[in-house]
Design an enzyme around this catalytic site. Structure first.
Site, PDB file in Angstrom:
ATOM      1  N   ASP A  49      49.178  36.351  46.349  1.00 19.87           N
ATOM      2  CA  ASP A  49      48.949  34.932  46.622  1.00 19.87           C
ATOM      3  C   ASP A  49      48.873  34.139  45.324  1.00 19.87           C
ATOM      4  OD1 ASP A  49      46.481  35.853  45.772  1.00 19.87           O
ATOM      5  OD2 ASP A  49      45.371  35.171  47.538  1.00 19.87           O
ATOM      6  N   SER A  50      48.969  34.834  44.187  1.00 22.34           N
ATOM      7  CA  SER A  50      49.131  34.155  42.904  1.00 22.34           C
ATOM      8  C   SER A  50      50.407  33.325  42.876  1.00 22.34           C
ATOM      9  CB  SER A  50      49.157  35.179  41.763  1.00 22.34           C
ATOM     10  OG  SER A  50      50.064  36.230  42.050  1.00 22.34           O
ATOM     11  N   ASP A  88      49.808  40.105  50.005  1.00 20.98           N
ATOM     12  CA  ASP A  88      48.463  39.540  50.075  1.00 20.98           C
ATOM     13  C   ASP A  88      48.258  38.753  51.360  1.00 20.98           C
ATOM     14  OD1 ASP A  88      46.971  40.340  47.913  1.00 20.98           O
ATOM     15  OD2 ASP A  88      47.531  38.662  46.635  1.00 20.98           O
ATOM     16  N   LYS A 118      47.252  43.474  51.594  1.00 20.75           N
ATOM     17  CA  LYS A 118      46.076  43.525  50.722  1.00 20.75           C
ATOM     18  C   LYS A 118      45.119  42.420  51.092  1.00 20.75           C
ATOM     19  CE  LYS A 118      46.092  42.225  46.255  1.00 20.75           C
ATOM     20  NZ  LYS A 118      44.989  41.219  46.211  1.00 20.75           N
ATOM     21  N   GLU A 120      40.960  40.837  50.125  1.00 23.06           N
ATOM     22  CA  GLU A 120      39.868  40.854  49.159  1.00 23.06           C
ATOM     23  C   GLU A 120      38.529  41.121  49.848  1.00 23.06           C
ATOM     24  OE1 GLU A 120      39.875  37.251  46.904  1.00 23.06           O
ATOM     25  OE2 GLU A 120      41.935  37.499  46.195  1.00 23.06           O
ATOM     26  N   GLU A 186      39.544  44.230  39.660  1.00 23.03           N
ATOM     27  CA  GLU A 186      39.907  43.161  38.734  1.00 23.03           C
ATOM     28  C   GLU A 186      38.740  42.712  37.864  1.00 23.03           C
ATOM     29  OE1 GLU A 186      42.018  38.716  38.642  1.00 23.03           O
ATOM     30  OE2 GLU A 186      42.023  39.902  40.484  1.00 23.03           O
TER      31      GLU A 186
END
Length: 274
Positions: A49-50, A88, A118, A120, A186
């Site tokens: 999602d970056s 993501d 993925k 978080e 991270e």
């Protein structure tokens, strides 16, 4: 193509099997050409999602939508033959309930052909991870600095220092037990990355978590030098694409203004030579 020449795509199970073996190589990709480049050397390609920040100019990842992730994941799939594609799940697409997460994760897999998703979170998201895995969706977890929670953290700060390491260790154990096939760690001290890697049964993929992790991931635009005003401590620039692009554009502009481009070799004649 003969059976002996068929390129086998890696699976989540293959990645999990790399624990403690050859380090896992991972980069982000959002477009077909970059996916083709990454696929030549990477085991895992993350459609992160970056993309919202590096391609769409958003101030954070929070404005990324499911439609954006689907579009970019489809583009990456067109350029990937071997690497496992992980997509993501954007902010707001999985936090409400395991059922919401399954609806959106299954959409990503069906519409893009990716091999995993993925999300978080650690202890809090473990039930959701277990829910997805039991329904056939491989999940890569993400702990430590989780960019979607940057407002809660008060910025992009190092996580896991001092007593906070216990929290991250609990997160790592929780996602392991929930059935995640790997976990991104991270922006934590290298010693904590080492400790988590030694303790859990799934591969750790570090980004600013030290060389002791089972693999590494970087945002491709960062490591290729697409940005001149942003370089986190954990990024090594392996190329200077931004500088080379600016040089090429300046040369092009100079030649256009001097009328030296296009030249005869770039121009069509009135008649075709026999």
């Amino acid at each position: 193509m003969s059976a002996t020449n068929v390129i086998k795509s890696l699976t989540a199970s293959d990645i999990r099997g790399m624990k403690g073996d050859t380090p896992i190589v991972c980069l982000t990709a959002y477009t077909t050409p970059v996916a083709e480049i990454a696929d030549t050397a990477c085991d895992l390609i993350l459609v992160g999602d970056s993309v919202g920040m590096v391609l769409h100019g958003l101030p954070s990842t929070l404005g990324v939508t499911m439609d954006m992730m689907v579009m970019h994941a489809k583009a990456v799939a067109r350029g990937t033959k071997r690497a496992l594609i992980v997509v993501d799940m954007p902010f707001g697409s999985y936090e409400q309930s395991p059922e919401q997460a399954f609806e959106n994760a299954s959409r990503l897999m069906v519409e893009t052909g990716c091999g995993a998703v993925k999300l978080e979170g650690g202890v809090d998201m473990a039930p959701t991870i277990a829910f997805l895995v039991k329904r056939g969706i491989p999940v890569m977890a993400h702990i430590g600095l989780t960019p979607q929670a940057v407002n809660t953290f008060g910025g992009y700060k190092v996580q896991g220092r001092g007593d906070d390491g216990d929290r991250l260790m609990a997160d790592a154990r929780a996602v392991d037990e929930a059935g995640a096939f790997s976990v991104v760690i991270e922006k934590v001290p290298a010693s904590l990355g080492d400790k988590i890697t030694a303790e859990i049964s799934i591969p750790t993929v570090g980004i600013g978590a030290g060389a002791g992790c089972d693999g590494q991931v970087l945002v491709v635009d960062d490591m290729m030098g697409m940005f001149t005003n942003f370089k986190p401590k954990f990024v090594k620039r392996y190329a200077t694409v931004r500088a080379e692009g600016e040089r090429a554009v300046a040369e092009y502009a100079e030649e256009v203004r001097a009328r030296t481009f296009p030249g005869p070799e770039h121009t069509f004649a009135d008649e075709v030579k026999k």
